[in-house]
Motif scaffolding. Sequence first.
Motif, PDB file in Angstrom:
ATOM      1  N   LYS A   4       0.823  -1.786   0.292  1.00 58.84           N
ATOM      2  CA  LYS A   4      -0.087   0.004  -0.285  1.00 58.84           C
ATOM      3  C   LYS A   4       0.856   1.357  -0.325  1.00 58.84           C
ATOM      4  O   LYS A   4       1.495   1.234   0.545  1.00 58.84           O
ATOM      5  CB  LYS A   4      -1.093  -0.211   1.476  1.00 58.84           C
ATOM      6  N   ARG A   5       0.324   2.231  -0.856  1.00 61.13           N
ATOM      7  CA  ARG A   5       1.144   3.654  -0.385  1.00 61.13           C
ATOM      8  C   ARG A   5       1.152   4.159   0.730  1.00 61.13           C
ATOM      9  O   ARG A   5      -0.293   5.108   1.513  1.00 61.13           O
ATOM     10  CB  ARG A   5       0.507   4.282  -1.598  1.00 61.13           C
ATOM     11  N   PRO A   6       2.432   4.331   1.444  1.00 63.98           N
ATOM     12  CA  PRO A   6       1.576   5.581   2.413  1.00 63.98           C
ATOM     13  C   PRO A   6       0.954   6.453   2.689  1.00 63.98           C
ATOM     14  O   PRO A   6       0.935   6.939   1.426  1.00 63.98           O
ATOM     15  CB  PRO A   6       3.407   5.648   2.984  1.00 63.98           C
ATOM     16  N   VAL A   7       0.527   7.087   3.939  1.00 67.98           N
ATOM     17  CA  VAL A   7      -0.311   8.654   3.491  1.00 67.98           C
ATOM     18  C   VAL A   7       0.672   9.680   3.874  1.00 67.98           C
ATOM     19  O   VAL A   7       1.073   9.370   4.629  1.00 67.98           O
ATOM     20  CB  VAL A   7      -1.759   8.399   4.817  1.00 67.98           C
ATOM     21  N   VAL A   8       0.982  10.511   3.480  1.00 77.51           N
ATOM     22  CA  VAL A   8       1.391  11.456   3.533  1.00 77.51           C
ATOM     23  C   VAL A   8      -0.025  13.090   4.444  1.00 77.51           C
ATOM     24  O   VAL A   8       0.019  13.550   3.380  1.00 77.51           O
ATOM     25  CB  VAL A   8       2.034  12.190   2.504  1.00 77.51           C
ATOM     26  N   ILE A   9       0.566  13.109   5.367  1.00 72.87           N
ATOM     27  CA  ILE A   9      -0.337  14.242   5.955  1.00 72.87           C
ATOM     28  C   ILE A   9       1.058  15.747   6.003  1.00 72.87           C
ATOM     29  O   ILE A   9       2.075  15.354   6.637  1.00 72.87           O
ATOM     30  CB  ILE A   9      -0.841  13.972   7.148  1.00 72.87           C
ATOM     31  N   GLY A  10       1.160  16.608   5.705  1.00 75.99           N
ATOM     32  CA  GLY A  10       1.523  17.769   6.199  1.00 75.99           C
ATOM     33  C   GLY A  10       0.593  18.510   6.463  1.00 75.99           C
ATOM     34  O   GLY A  10      -0.184  19.221   6.309  1.00 75.99           O
ATOM     35  N   ILE A  11       2.220  19.379   7.397  1.00 72.05           N
ATOM     36  CA  ILE A  11       1.891  20.303   8.751  1.00 72.05           C
ATOM     37  C   ILE A  11       2.123  20.954   8.934  1.00 72.05           C
ATOM     38  O   ILE A  11       3.519  21.523   9.268  1.00 72.05           O
ATOM     39  CB  ILE A  11       1.053  19.336   9.935  1.00 72.05           C
ATOM     40  N   ALA A  12       1.620  22.484   8.118  1.00 74.31           N
ATOM     41  CA  ALA A  12       2.277  23.603   8.639  1.00 74.31           C
ATOM     42  C   ALA A  12       1.918  24.944   9.549  1.00 74.31           C
ATOM     43  O   ALA A  12       1.095  24.358   9.765  1.00 74.31           O
ATOM     44  CB  ALA A  12       2.424  24.115   7.478  1.00 74.31           C
ATOM     45  N   LEU A 115       7.166  25.540   6.889  1.00 77.24           N
ATOM     46  CA  LEU A 115       7.364  26.054   4.695  1.00 77.24           C
ATOM     47  C   LEU A 115       7.151  24.901   5.022  1.00 77.24           C
ATOM     48  O   LEU A 115       7.503  24.936   3.240  1.00 77.24           O
ATOM     49  CB  LEU A 115       8.624  26.972   4.972  1.00 77.24           C
ATOM     50  N   VAL A 116       6.070  23.774   5.385  1.00 78.73           N
ATOM     51  CA  VAL A 116       5.829  22.445   3.966  1.00 78.73           C
ATOM     52  C   VAL A 116       4.921  22.782   3.226  1.00 78.73           C
ATOM     53  O   VAL A 116       5.155  22.175   2.350  1.00 78.73           O
ATOM     54  CB  VAL A 116       5.774  21.002   5.643  1.00 78.73           C
ATOM     55  N   LEU A 117       4.338  23.319   3.280  1.00 78.61           N
ATOM     56  CA  LEU A 117       3.569  24.178   2.443  1.00 78.61           C
ATOM     57  C   LEU A 117       3.830  24.987   1.120  1.00 78.61           C
ATOM     58  O   LEU A 117       3.193  25.122  -0.005  1.00 78.61           O
ATOM     59  CB  LEU A 117       1.929  24.491   2.984  1.00 78.61           C
ATOM     60  N   ARG A 123       4.711  19.511  -1.581  1.00 77.01           N
ATOM     61  CA  ARG A 123       3.015  19.897  -1.761  1.00 77.01           C
ATOM     62  C   ARG A 123       2.357  19.024  -2.056  1.00 77.01           C
ATOM     63  O   ARG A 123       1.390  17.705  -2.162  1.00 77.01           O
ATOM     64  CB  ARG A 123       2.595  21.226  -2.363  1.00 77.01           C
ATOM     65  N   ASP A 124       2.663  18.413  -3.907  1.00 76.19           N
ATOM     66  CA  ASP A 124       2.558  17.172  -4.689  1.00 76.19           C
ATOM     67  C   ASP A 124       2.712  16.100  -3.685  1.00 76.19           C
ATOM     68  O   ASP A 124       1.369  14.605  -4.292  1.00 76.19           O
ATOM     69  CB  ASP A 124       3.123  17.488  -5.462  1.00 76.19           C
ATOM     70  N   LEU A 125       3.549  16.005  -2.506  1.00 79.37           N
ATOM     71  CA  LEU A 125       3.274  14.625  -2.340  1.00 79.37           C
ATOM     72  C   LEU A 125       2.381  14.481  -0.898  1.00 79.37           C
ATOM     73  O   LEU A 125       2.678  13.014  -0.387  1.00 79.37           O
ATOM     74  CB  LEU A 125       4.379  14.398  -1.728  1.00 79.37           C
ATOM     75  N   MET A 126       1.692  15.310  -0.779  1.00 77.12           N
ATOM     76  CA  MET A 126       1.571  15.207   0.625  1.00 77.12           C
ATOM     77  C   MET A 126      -0.169  13.978   0.347  1.00 77.12           C
ATOM     78  O   MET A 126      -1.223  15.527  -0.942  1.00 77.12           O
ATOM     79  CB  MET A 126       0.982  16.317   1.415  1.00 77.12           C
ATOM     80  N   ASP A 127      -0.773  13.876   0.593  1.00 73.28           N
ATOM     81  CA  ASP A 127      -2.656  13.859   0.803  1.00 73.28           C
ATOM     82  C   ASP A 127      -2.982  14.090   1.950  1.00 73.28           C
ATOM     83  O   ASP A 127      -4.422  14.990   0.844  1.00 73.28           O
ATOM     84  CB  ASP A 127      -2.702  12.111   1.129  1.00 73.28           C
ATOM     85  N   ILE A 128      -3.217  14.976   2.937  1.00 74.92           N
ATOM     86  CA  ILE A 128      -3.671  15.849   3.225  1.00 74.92           C
ATOM     87  C   ILE A 128      -2.266  16.973   3.990  1.00 74.92           C
ATOM     88  O   ILE A 128      -1.571  16.880   4.445  1.00 74.92           O
ATOM     89  CB  ILE A 128      -4.002  14.858   4.755  1.00 74.92           C
ATOM     90  N   LYS A 129      -3.453  18.071   3.973  1.00 75.00           N
ATOM     91  CA  LYS A 129      -2.193  19.549   3.596  1.00 75.00           C
ATOM     92  C   LYS A 129      -3.276  20.082   4.933  1.00 75.00           C
ATOM     93  O   LYS A 129      -4.467  20.433   5.399  1.00 75.00           O
ATOM     94  CB  LYS A 129      -2.007  20.462   2.811  1.00 75.00           C
ATOM     95  N   LEU A 130      -2.290  20.264   6.153  1.00 76.51           N
ATOM     96  CA  LEU A 130      -2.847  21.486   7.744  1.00 76.51           C
ATOM     97  C   LEU A 130      -2.338  22.315   7.683  1.00 76.51           C
ATOM     98  O   LEU A 130      -1.170  22.521   7.475  1.00 76.51           O
ATOM     99  CB  LEU A 130      -3.079  19.822   8.694  1.00 76.51           C
ATOM    100  N   PHE A 131      -2.937  23.515   8.099  1.00 81.14           N
ATOM    101  CA  PHE A 131      -2.638  24.814   8.716  1.00 81.14           C
ATOM    102  C   PHE A 131      -2.920  25.390  10.020  1.00 81.14           C
ATOM    103  O   PHE A 131      -4.171  25.481  10.335  1.00 81.14           O
ATOM    104  CB  PHE A 131      -2.745  26.262   7.377  1.00 81.14           C
ATOM    105  N   VAL A 132      -1.628  25.094  11.241  1.00 85.73           N
ATOM    106  CA  VAL A 132      -2.084  25.418  12.233  1.00 85.73           C
ATOM    107  C   VAL A 132      -2.665  26.800  12.752  1.00 85.73           C
ATOM    108  O   VAL A 132      -1.209  27.573  12.162  1.00 85.73           O
ATOM    109  CB  VAL A 132      -1.402  24.543  13.399  1.00 85.73           C
ATOM    110  N   ASP A 133      -3.023  27.723  12.820  1.00 81.43           N
ATOM    111  CA  ASP A 133      -3.237  28.614  13.360  1.00 81.43           C
ATOM    112  C   ASP A 133      -3.297  29.151  13.962  1.00 81.43           C
ATOM    113  O   ASP A 133      -4.700  29.201  15.180  1.00 81.43           O
ATOM    114  CB  ASP A 133      -4.677  28.934  12.344  1.00 81.43           C
TER     115      ASP A 133
END
Length: 212
Positions: A4-12, A115-117, A123-133
Amino acid sequence: MAAKRPVVIGIAGGSCSGKTSVTNAIYDVFRDHSVVVIEQDFYYKDQSHLTFEERLGTNYDHPLAFDNDLLIEHIKKLLLRQPINKPVYDYVQHTRAQEVIHVEPVDVIILEGILVLEDADLRDLMDIKLFVDTDSDIRIIRRIMRDIKERGRTTDSVIEQYLTAVRPMHNLFIEPTKRYADIIIPEGGDNEVAIDLMVTKIKTILETDNVL
Ligand SMILES: Nc1ncnc2c1ncn2[C@@H]1O[C@H](COP(=O)(O)OP(=O)(O)O)[C@@H](O)[C@H]1O
Ligand SMILES: Nc1ccn([C@@H]2O[C@H](COP(=O)(O)O)[C@@H](O)[C@H]2O)c(=O)n1
């Protein structure tokens, strides 16, 4: 059976917004599964060839401070279920530490950093992109306390760095990446609803036939 392809979550999010707290909350849920945290900070460019004084002059909040080529190479390897040797960063010496951490392939990859986003290839490698505000007044208070306690800084140095680099770079490079986020999380790790939503989404992706 195909892997299975792993899931990538980006947290900026800005410095001290609560990225690590959100990361830890998600990590804890998948701890018994297979999950790794990749800290963008650990991929600051190596500065061992510079003197300590020279390292103090680096702008650590500019995208060019990071070795994103190595970071992308490592995420791509993990996506192919290959192991990596993750660098370790020393905030006191302002450069990479001697040791590396061996990381075996995992199902869930959490990539966190200011600066991950910002980088389109990342960014193109991420399945889910979060920004903590989190408001900047809260972030600077947390930063003064954290950097003195954990990163060997003085109050004056934290304030000086905040005014000359952290704040302007935040406004120029970090805040604009909010537009790329799937979800913007106020309250950081205390936002249980957002964490629950994330966990549900990650589980859904893991359960789908997402093969390599
Ligand atoms: N909700 C909160 N209330 C109080 N302190 C917090 C909260 N969230 C984070 N902190 C503190 O702020 C600092 C930075 O938090 P962290 O999650 O590491 O942020 P980031 O990874 O975005 O820099 C840490 O010292 C942490 O303990
Ligand atoms: N040698 C360094 C390297 C980085 N920083 C600061 O760290 C911040 C990012 O880490 P967070 O945990 O706060 O997201 C960033 O704002 C850099 O200024 C540093 O001070 N020294």
